[in-house]
Design a protein around this motif. Structure first.
Motif, short mmCIF file in Angstrom:
data_model
loop_
_atom_site.label_atom_id
_atom_site.label_comp_id
_atom_site.label_asym_id
_atom_site.label_seq_id
_atom_site.Cartn_x
_atom_site.Cartn_y
_atom_site.Cartn_z
N TRP A 67 0.82 -1.21 0.00
CA TRP A 67 0.00 0.00 0.00
C TRP A 67 0.86 1.27 0.00
O TRP A 67 0.50 2.26 -0.63
CB TRP A 67 -0.98 0.00 1.17
CG TRP A 67 -2.14 -0.90 0.88
CD1 TRP A 67 -2.40 -2.12 1.42
CD2 TRP A 67 -3.20 -0.65 -0.05
NE1 TRP A 67 -3.55 -2.65 0.88
CE2 TRP A 67 -4.06 -1.78 -0.02
CE3 TRP A 67 -3.49 0.41 -0.91
CZ2 TRP A 67 -5.19 -1.86 -0.83
CZ3 TRP A 67 -4.63 0.32 -1.71
CH2 TRP A 67 -5.46 -0.80 -1.66
N LEU A 114 -1.99 -7.01 -1.03
CA LEU A 114 -2.80 -5.79 -1.01
C LEU A 114 -4.15 -6.01 -0.32
O LEU A 114 -4.66 -5.14 0.34
CB LEU A 114 -3.03 -5.27 -2.43
CG LEU A 114 -1.86 -4.50 -3.04
CD1 LEU A 114 -2.13 -4.21 -4.50
CD2 LEU A 114 -1.58 -3.22 -2.29
N PHE A 117 -4.61 -5.46 3.80
CA PHE A 117 -4.51 -4.19 4.53
C PHE A 117 -5.68 -4.06 5.48
O PHE A 117 -6.81 -4.35 5.11
CB PHE A 117 -4.49 -3.04 3.52
CG PHE A 117 -4.16 -1.72 4.15
CD1 PHE A 117 -2.87 -1.45 4.57
CD2 PHE A 117 -5.12 -0.77 4.35
CE1 PHE A 117 -2.57 -0.23 5.15
CE2 PHE A 117 -4.82 0.44 4.93
CZ PHE A 117 -3.54 0.69 5.32
#
Length: 119
Positions: A67, A114, A117
């Motif tokens: 991120w 990803l 997160f």
């Protein structure tokens, strides 16, 4: 390779972000030349530092590195767009383009994380 790229991007954007927030002359002049307000310089610097924080936390949690790299990549693509809008020579936009590509490569290398997160 991922670790080296992560460290290099974190160092480069820590220096760049701090320079923008601190208002060093070169950054003030660059944002003025691009026709951008100085508050945008500060916001950009703060966002770069958020990206750096993501890269640093990413040493322990890959999703944060992914991120952080995405954020930095987006910022650098924005920088390329502003250089094009200002009709700068390619040599002025090239560093931002290279950094955008490196950030996108890093995000792709750790991109499977990803979805994790903010874990």
């Amino acid at each position: 390779m991922v670790l080296v790229l992560q460290i290099l991007l974190a160092l480069a954007f820590a220096v760049s972000g701090l320079g923008k927030v601190a208002g060093i002359k070169m950054q003030v002049e660059n944002f003025g030349k691009l026709g951008l307000p100085q508050w945008f310089r500060v916001v950009t610097g703060l966002l770069q530092l958020v990206g750096v924080a993501g890269l640093v936390v990413g040493f322990w949690r890959d999703s944060w590195a992914a991120w952080g790299a995405v954020l930095i990549g987006v910022i650098m693509l924005g920088a390329v767009a502003f250089h094009l809008r200002a009709k700068d020579k390619f040599s002025a936009a090239a560093p931002a383009l290279v950094l955008a590509i490196l950030a996108i490569v890093l995000a792709a290398l750790v991109g499977s994380d990803l979805g994790d997160f903010p874990n």
